[in-house]
Motif scaffolding. Structure first.
Motif, mmCIF file in Angstrom:
data_model
loop_
_atom_site.group_PDB
_atom_site.id
_atom_site.type_symbol
_atom_site.label_atom_id
_atom_site.label_comp_id
_atom_site.label_asym_id
_atom_site.label_seq_id
_atom_site.Cartn_x
_atom_site.Cartn_y
_atom_site.Cartn_z
ATOM 1 N N ALA A 1 0.630 -1.122 0.044
ATOM 2 C CA ALA A 1 -0.167 0.136 0.149
ATOM 3 C C ALA A 1 1.000 1.371 0.002
ATOM 4 C CB ALA A 1 -1.223 0.478 1.408
ATOM 5 N N LEU A 2 2.356 1.000 0.093
ATOM 6 C CA LEU A 2 3.325 1.881 0.170
ATOM 7 C C LEU A 2 2.687 3.684 1.907
ATOM 8 C CD1 LEU A 2 2.973 3.286 -3.798
ATOM 9 C CD2 LEU A 2 4.621 1.536 -2.884
ATOM 10 N N PHE A 3 2.317 2.628 2.049
ATOM 11 C CA PHE A 3 2.088 3.579 3.189
ATOM 12 C C PHE A 3 3.357 3.444 4.443
ATOM 13 C CE2 PHE A 3 -2.067 3.554 6.379
ATOM 14 C CZ PHE A 3 -2.373 4.602 6.665
ATOM 15 N N PRO A 4 3.456 5.297 4.467
ATOM 16 C CA PRO A 4 4.966 4.813 5.032
ATOM 17 C C PRO A 4 4.813 5.103 7.237
ATOM 18 C CG PRO A 4 3.976 7.406 4.430
ATOM 19 C CD PRO A 4 2.733 6.432 3.937
ATOM 20 N N PRO A 5 5.636 4.752 6.852
ATOM 21 C CA PRO A 5 5.748 4.501 8.791
ATOM 22 C C PRO A 5 5.449 5.649 9.886
ATOM 23 C CG PRO A 5 7.604 4.157 7.921
ATOM 24 C CD PRO A 5 7.195 4.799 6.675
ATOM 25 N N CYS A 6 4.138 5.075 10.658
ATOM 26 C CA CYS A 6 3.209 5.778 11.192
ATOM 27 C C CYS A 6 2.132 5.769 11.466
ATOM 28 C CB CYS A 6 2.447 7.305 9.952
ATOM 29 S SG CYS A 6 1.336 6.683 8.861
ATOM 30 N N ALA A 7 1.787 6.411 12.952
ATOM 31 C CA ALA A 7 0.766 5.925 14.205
ATOM 32 C C ALA A 7 -0.025 5.313 13.337
ATOM 33 C CB ALA A 7 0.770 6.741 14.785
ATOM 34 N N ALA A 8 -0.804 6.404 12.039
ATOM 35 C CA ALA A 8 -1.771 5.595 11.448
ATOM 36 C C ALA A 8 -1.794 4.595 10.901
ATOM 37 C CB ALA A 8 -2.343 6.564 10.351
ATOM 38 N N ARG A 9 -0.366 3.923 10.035
ATOM 39 C CA ARG A 9 -0.511 2.827 9.692
ATOM 40 C C ARG A 9 -0.203 1.833 10.631
ATOM 41 N NH1 ARG A 9 4.613 1.583 6.576
ATOM 42 N NH2 ARG A 9 5.413 -0.201 8.721
ATOM 43 N N VAL A 10 0.049 2.400 12.224
ATOM 44 C CA VAL A 10 0.324 0.702 13.140
ATOM 45 C C VAL A 10 -1.340 0.600 13.316
ATOM 46 C CG1 VAL A 10 0.687 0.636 15.968
ATOM 47 C CG2 VAL A 10 2.744 1.282 14.247
ATOM 48 N N ALA A 11 -1.909 1.883 13.299
ATOM 49 C CA ALA A 11 -3.520 2.224 14.245
ATOM 50 C C ALA A 11 -4.095 1.075 13.117
ATOM 51 C CB ALA A 11 -4.167 3.294 13.994
ATOM 52 N N LEU A 12 -4.055 1.277 11.854
ATOM 53 C CA LEU A 12 -4.435 0.721 10.587
ATOM 54 C C LEU A 12 -4.449 -0.959 10.719
ATOM 55 C CD1 LEU A 12 -6.477 0.174 8.167
ATOM 56 C CD2 LEU A 12 -4.836 0.981 6.510
ATOM 57 N N ALA A 13 -2.952 -1.016 10.820
ATOM 58 C CA ALA A 13 -3.216 -3.125 10.872
ATOM 59 C C ALA A 13 -3.664 -3.595 12.244
ATOM 60 C CB ALA A 13 -1.268 -2.747 10.813
ATOM 61 N N GLU A 14 -3.670 -2.678 13.125
ATOM 62 C CA GLU A 14 -4.132 -3.330 14.781
ATOM 63 C C GLU A 14 -5.695 -3.374 14.335
ATOM 64 O OE1 GLU A 14 -4.816 -4.297 17.744
ATOM 65 O OE2 GLU A 14 -2.526 -4.551 17.517
ATOM 66 N N ARG A 15 -5.986 -2.698 13.415
ATOM 67 C CA ARG A 15 -7.392 -2.667 13.485
ATOM 68 C C ARG A 15 -7.776 -3.959 12.174
ATOM 69 N NH1 ARG A 15 -7.565 2.366 12.463
ATOM 70 N NH2 ARG A 15 -7.938 2.540 9.760
ATOM 71 N N LEU A 16 -7.212 -4.016 11.396
ATOM 72 C CA LEU A 16 -7.715 -5.284 10.515
ATOM 73 C C LEU A 16 -6.261 -6.760 11.096
ATOM 74 C CD1 LEU A 16 -5.165 -3.831 7.644
ATOM 75 C CD2 LEU A 16 -8.246 -4.204 8.311
ATOM 76 N N ARG A 17 -5.921 -7.051 12.142
ATOM 77 C CA ARG A 17 -5.667 -8.141 12.922
ATOM 78 C C ARG A 17 -6.412 -8.252 13.715
ATOM 79 N NH1 ARG A 17 -4.525 -9.334 18.060
ATOM 80 N NH2 ARG A 17 -4.950 -6.920 18.612
ATOM 81 N N PRO A 18 -7.756 -8.201 14.026
ATOM 82 C CA PRO A 18 -8.334 -9.675 14.314
ATOM 83 C C PRO A 18 -8.545 -10.395 13.095
ATOM 84 C CG PRO A 18 -9.521 -7.223 15.464
ATOM 85 C CD PRO A 18 -8.112 -7.533 14.696
ATOM 86 N N ARG A 19 -9.309 -11.733 13.555
ATOM 87 C CA ARG A 19 -9.905 -12.259 12.519
ATOM 88 C C ARG A 19 -10.932 -11.863 11.991
ATOM 89 N NH1 ARG A 19 -8.779 -17.367 10.762
ATOM 90 N NH2 ARG A 19 -10.832 -18.880 10.465
ATOM 91 N N GLY A 20 -11.811 -12.067 10.620
ATOM 92 C CA GLY A 20 -12.567 -11.397 9.680
ATOM 93 C C GLY A 20 -12.430 -10.070 9.595
ATOM 94 N N ALA A 21 -11.615 -9.324 10.204
ATOM 95 C CA ALA A 21 -11.017 -7.597 9.599
ATOM 96 C C ALA A 21 -10.949 -7.858 8.240
ATOM 97 C CB ALA A 21 -10.323 -7.323 10.646
ATOM 98 N N LEU A 22 -9.836 -8.251 7.783
ATOM 99 C CA LEU A 22 -9.945 -8.305 6.157
ATOM 100 C C LEU A 22 -10.932 -8.649 5.512
ATOM 101 C CD1 LEU A 22 -6.009 -9.662 5.826
ATOM 102 C CD2 LEU A 22 -6.741 -7.189 6.000
ATOM 103 N N ARG A 23 -11.408 -9.784 5.600
ATOM 104 C CA ARG A 23 -12.988 -9.942 4.920
ATOM 105 C C ARG A 23 -13.899 -8.918 4.648
ATOM 106 N NH1 ARG A 23 -15.587 -14.974 2.929
ATOM 107 N NH2 ARG A 23 -16.985 -14.284 2.436
ATOM 108 N N SER A 24 -13.848 -7.628 6.328
ATOM 109 C CA SER A 24 -15.340 -6.919 6.323
ATOM 110 C C SER A 24 -14.701 -6.058 4.920
ATOM 111 C CB SER A 24 -14.951 -6.392 7.629
ATOM 112 O OG SER A 24 -15.744 -7.651 8.239
#
Length: 138
Positions: A22-45
Motif C-alpha cells: 500500500a506504500l503507506f509510510p511508517p507512522c502511527a496511522a499505519r500501526v493503527a490500521l494494522a491493529e484494526r485489521l488484525r482480528p479474525r474476519g477484519a480483512l474480509r470485512s
C-alpha cells in the motif's frame, strides 16, 4: 497494549504489507490500521466494504446522471471495461470459466472478492475455499 505470539506475527505481517503493497509510510496511522485489521474476519470485512463502496458502483451500468457529462461517462466506461476484463481474465486463469463468457454484476463482484482475498492471504490466516481456487500466478 502488548501483543504476543501469532497475533504479534499477524500484526507485523499486516504492517509489512501496508508498507510494501500500500506504500503507506511508517507512522502511527499505519500501526493503527494494522491493529484494526488484525482480528479474525477484519480483512474480509474490509474487502467486502471496499467492493461495495468502490468496485460495485463501477461495475454497474451507467446511470442517466453519469451520461450527462460526456468526459465522465467515457472515463467510467473505461474503468468499467477494465474491471470486467480483469475479472474475466482472473476467472479464466482460475479455470472457472471461459474468458469470452459474459459476466453479470454478481459474477464480477465474486471474482473481485476472490482477487482481493487472495491478495491478502499472504498477510496471514488460512485461505478460504474461494481464494484456494485462484491461480498462484495472481
Amino acid at each position: 497494549q502488548k501483543v504476543f505470539g501469532p497475533s504479534a506475527e499477524r500484526l507485523r505481517s499486516l504492517d509489512a504489507a501496508l508498507d510494501a503493497d500500500a506504500l503507506f509510510p511508517p507512522c502511527a496511522a499505519r500501526v493503527a490500521l494494522a491493529e484494526r485489521l488484525r482480528p479474525r474476519g477484519a480483512l474480509r470485512s474490509r474487502c467486502e466494504r471496499y467492493t461495495a463502496e468502490v468496485l460495485l458502483p463501477l461495475l454497474e451500468p451507467a446511470t442517466p446522471s453519469e451520461a450527462k457529462d460526456a468526459s465522465t461517462a467515457q472515463i467510467l466506461g473505461q474503468a468499467r471495461n477494465l474491471l470486467r476484463a480483469c475479472a474475466q481474465a482472473w476467472l479464466a486463469a482460475a479455470e472457472q470459466r471461459s474468458a469470452d463468457e459474459a459476466l453479470d454484476v454478481r459474477g464480477l463482484q465474486r471474482a473481485w472478492m476472490q482477487m482481493l482475498r487472495r491478495s491478502l492471504d499472504v498477510v496471514g490466516g488460512a485461505p478460504d475455499d474461494d481464494a484456494k481456487a485462484a491461480p498462484e500466478s495472481w
